[in-house]
Write a protein that holds these residues in place. Structure first.
Motif, PDB file in Angstrom:
ATOM      1  N   VAL A 169      42.538   1.305   0.407  1.00 17.03           N
ATOM      2  CA  VAL A 169      42.800   0.179  -0.490  1.00 17.03           C
ATOM      3  C   VAL A 169      41.488  -0.556  -0.755  1.00 17.03           C
ATOM      4  N   ASN A 170      41.217  -0.829  -2.040  1.00 18.40           N
ATOM      5  CA  ASN A 170      39.937  -1.412  -2.441  1.00 18.40           C
ATOM      6  C   ASN A 170      40.134  -2.675  -3.262  1.00 18.40           C
ATOM      7  N   LEU A 171      39.370  -3.708  -2.934  1.00 24.95           N
ATOM      8  CA  LEU A 171      39.284  -4.918  -3.745  1.00 24.95           C
ATOM      9  C   LEU A 171      37.948  -4.890  -4.481  1.00 24.95           C
ATOM     10  N   VAL A 172      38.004  -4.988  -5.814  1.00 26.20           N
ATOM     11  CA  VAL A 172      36.811  -4.840  -6.647  1.00 26.20           C
ATOM     12  C   VAL A 172      36.604  -6.099  -7.477  1.00 26.20           C
ATOM     13  N   LYS A 173      35.347  -6.527  -7.561  1.00 21.88           N
ATOM     14  CA  LYS A 173      34.972  -7.674  -8.380  1.00 21.88           C
ATOM     15  C   LYS A 173      33.825  -7.256  -9.286  1.00 21.88           C
ATOM     16  N   PHE A 174      33.933  -7.511 -10.588  1.00 22.89           N
ATOM     17  CA  PHE A 174      32.841  -7.212 -11.508  1.00 22.89           C
ATOM     18  C   PHE A 174      31.723  -8.239 -11.348  1.00 22.89           C
ATOM     19  N   ILE A 175      30.496  -7.742 -11.162  1.00 20.87           N
ATOM     20  CA  ILE A 175      29.300  -8.577 -11.217  1.00 20.87           C
ATOM     21  C   ILE A 175      28.737  -8.528 -12.629  1.00 20.87           C
ATOM     22  N   LEU A 182      32.474  -4.447  -3.811  1.00 21.60           N
ATOM     23  CA  LEU A 182      33.593  -3.658  -3.294  1.00 21.60           C
ATOM     24  C   LEU A 182      33.825  -3.933  -1.813  1.00 21.60           C
ATOM     25  N   ARG A 183      35.102  -4.103  -1.458  1.00 23.05           N
ATOM     26  CA  ARG A 183      35.520  -4.139  -0.058  1.00 23.05           C
ATOM     27  C   ARG A 183      36.659  -3.141   0.100  1.00 23.05           C
ATOM     28  N   THR A 184      36.632  -2.397   1.206  1.00 23.86           N
ATOM     29  CA  THR A 184      37.571  -1.279   1.372  1.00 23.86           C
ATOM     30  C   THR A 184      38.261  -1.313   2.727  1.00 23.86           C
ATOM     31  N   TYR A 185      39.571  -1.139   2.687  1.00 18.89           N
ATOM     32  CA  TYR A 185      40.392  -0.883   3.872  1.00 18.89           C
ATOM     33  C   TYR A 185      40.627   0.619   3.924  1.00 18.89           C
ATOM     34  N   GLU A 186      40.215   1.250   5.021  1.00 21.42           N
ATOM     35  CA  GLU A 186      40.323   2.716   5.121  1.00 21.42           C
ATOM     36  C   GLU A 186      41.485   3.147   5.995  1.00 21.42           C
ATOM     37  N   ARG A 187      42.305   4.030   5.440  1.00 26.02           N
ATOM     38  CA  ARG A 187      43.331   4.673   6.269  1.00 26.02           C
ATOM     39  C   ARG A 187      42.615   5.554   7.293  1.00 26.02           C
ATOM     40  N   GLY A 188      43.237   5.769   8.418  1.00 22.16           N
ATOM     41  CA  GLY A 188      42.587   6.556   9.475  1.00 22.16           C
ATOM     42  C   GLY A 188      41.758   5.682  10.381  1.00 22.16           C
ATOM     43  N   VAL A 189      40.999   4.754   9.793  1.00 22.79           N
ATOM     44  CA  VAL A 189      40.317   3.718  10.564  1.00 22.79           C
ATOM     45  C   VAL A 189      41.275   2.545  10.769  1.00 22.79           C
ATOM     46  N   GLU A 190      42.097   2.291   9.752  1.00 18.84           N
ATOM     47  CA  GLU A 190      43.081   1.212   9.712  1.00 18.84           C
ATOM     48  C   GLU A 190      42.433  -0.162   9.862  1.00 18.84           C
ATOM     49  N   ASP A 191      41.335  -0.325   9.150  1.00 20.99           N
ATOM     50  CA  ASP A 191      40.593  -1.580   9.162  1.00 20.99           C
ATOM     51  C   ASP A 191      39.610  -1.560   8.002  1.00 20.99           C
ATOM     52  N   ALA A 204      34.020   2.765  -8.935  1.00 19.85           N
ATOM     53  CA  ALA A 204      33.064   2.875 -10.045  1.00 19.85           C
ATOM     54  C   ALA A 204      33.688   3.588 -11.242  1.00 19.85           C
ATOM     55  N   LEU A 205      34.420   4.673 -10.990  1.00 20.00           N
ATOM     56  CA  LEU A 205      34.999   5.435 -12.100  1.00 20.00           C
ATOM     57  C   LEU A 205      36.115   4.659 -12.798  1.00 20.00           C
ATOM     58  N   VAL A 206      36.958   4.003 -12.019  1.00 20.31           N
ATOM     59  CA  VAL A 206      38.000   3.175 -12.634  1.00 20.31           C
ATOM     60  C   VAL A 206      37.365   2.033 -13.422  1.00 20.31           C
ATOM     61  N   SER A 207      36.288   1.454 -12.889  1.00 20.10           N
ATOM     62  CA  SER A 207      35.590   0.375 -13.603  1.00 20.10           C
ATOM     63  C   SER A 207      34.983   0.881 -14.903  1.00 20.10           C
ATOM     64  N   GLU A 217      25.441   4.932 -14.952  1.00 20.52           N
ATOM     65  CA  GLU A 217      25.401   4.656 -13.522  1.00 20.52           C
ATOM     66  C   GLU A 217      25.996   3.280 -13.258  1.00 20.52           C
ATOM     67  N   ILE A 218      26.806   3.200 -12.218  1.00 19.60           N
ATOM     68  CA  ILE A 218      27.356   1.919 -11.781  1.00 19.60           C
ATOM     69  C   ILE A 218      26.857   1.635 -10.373  1.00 19.60           C
ATOM     70  N   ALA A 219      26.297   0.459 -10.189  1.00 15.55           N
ATOM     71  CA  ALA A 219      25.842   0.010  -8.881  1.00 15.55           C
ATOM     72  C   ALA A 219      27.035  -0.577  -8.126  1.00 15.55           C
ATOM     73  N   VAL A 220      27.153  -0.226  -6.859  1.00 13.70           N
ATOM     74  CA  VAL A 220      28.277  -0.675  -6.041  1.00 13.70           C
ATOM     75  C   VAL A 220      27.727  -1.399  -4.815  1.00 13.70           C
ATOM     76  N   LYS A 221      27.992  -2.686  -4.741  1.00 18.82           N
ATOM     77  CA  LYS A 221      27.569  -3.484  -3.589  1.00 18.82           C
ATOM     78  C   LYS A 221      28.689  -3.477  -2.558  1.00 18.82           C
ATOM     79  N   VAL A 222      28.403  -2.935  -1.381  1.00 15.46           N
ATOM     80  CA  VAL A 222      29.383  -2.882  -0.300  1.00 15.46           C
ATOM     81  C   VAL A 222      28.904  -3.752   0.848  1.00 15.46           C
ATOM     82  N   LYS A 223      29.757  -3.952   1.822  1.00 18.33           N
ATOM     83  CA  LYS A 223      29.436  -4.858   2.928  1.00 18.33           C
ATOM     84  C   LYS A 223      28.190  -4.425   3.681  1.00 18.33           C
TER      85      LYS A 223
END
Length: 257
Positions: A169-175, A182-191, A204-207, A217-223
């Motif tokens: 599950v991903n929360l995305v904000k346009f800069i 981008l912030r991501t909750y990963e299954r398997g890690v469950e966090d 990036a592709l959905v954006s 090219e889309i730049a993706v800022k992650v934690k």
């Protein structure tokens, strides 16, 4: 005694094992569940075994902390960096993963992974779903959106629609049109993880689809840092998709198991 290496890709960390000589031949699921633990094991977001595979430079056998398997974008960059470190080649590889064959390039001190082509985007209300080697739910938020990614992620991941197979599950904000947060909750890690390569690719592709960008090219800022996704788009079909980012060796050690 099993020698392992620790790598991270933008804060997404992995245990890597050179298994070309089959130094490990036990239960990989149980091994991942035990040693990915951050309190009772080495601690990581997954384990990767590098193994011989006919017709390619190596096979990347990846396991999440719960023992499940999927393609891992950040893990693949770390696998390429590890294969380069142990002398498989110069970082320009063809390798096999759970979702098929991938190419890699090492350029300007960054690792480039050719992702699988993507066909189709599912619209779910105001949100989206896309599969980029792993399933990803994409939700957009504004600057005033205060949703907690772990709470929101668990709500979606364990909903009736997704609880059987799970989803990231991903929360995305346009800069800007070609830069997202981008912030991501990963299954398997469950966090929440500090980065997710397949999540960055999906976001990036959905954006690009939302902003009607046909290529580039889309730049993706992650934690944990910064990633880039290059692509070519035709409606909801994407080809020549490259995930680009760092992969860093942290330390090596011995597991006595």
């Amino acid at each position: 005694m099993i020698e392992f290496y620790k790598f991270h890709g933008a804060g997404n960390d992995f245990i890597l094992i050179d298994n070309r000589s089959l130094q490990f031949n036990g239960d990989k699921v149980a091994f991942a569940q035990k040693w990915c633990s951050r309190r009772f094991g080495v601690g990581s977001d997954g384990i990767i075994f590098i193994e011989n595979q006919e017709g390619v430079d190596f096979n990347m056998d990846f396991y999440n902390p719960d023992g499940s398997q999927s393609f891992c974008g950040n893990g693949s960059r770390c696998a390429v960096a590890f294969a380069k470190l142990i002398g498989v080649g110069d970082g320009n590889f063809t390798f096999k993963a759970i979702d098929g064959i991938h190419q890699s390039k090492f350029k300007d001190n960054l690792y480039h992974i050719l992702m699988s082509d993507v066909n189709g985007i599912e619209k779910i209300g105001n949100d989206y779903f896309m599969h980029t080697g792993s399933p990803h739910y994409i939700s957009y938020c504004g600057s005033s959106d205060q949703r907690d990614i772990v709470e929101f992620g668990r709500e979606i991941r364990y909903s009736d629609k997704y609880k059987a197979a799970g989803t990231n599950v991903n929360l995305v904000k346009f800069i800007s049109d070609n830069k997202i947060d981008l912030r991501t909750y990963e299954r398997g890690v469950e966090d929440e993880t500090f980065a997710c390569g397949t999540g960055a690719t999906a976001a990036a592709l959905v954006s690009a689809f939302v902003k009607q960008l046909n290529d580039g090219e889309i730049a993706v800022k992650v934690k944990g840092g910064d990633l880039k996704v290059q692509f070519e788009r035709n409606n909801d079909t994407f080809k020549n998709v490259w995930l680009i980012g760092p992969a860093q060796f942290v330390f090596k050690g011995i597991i006595n198991d």
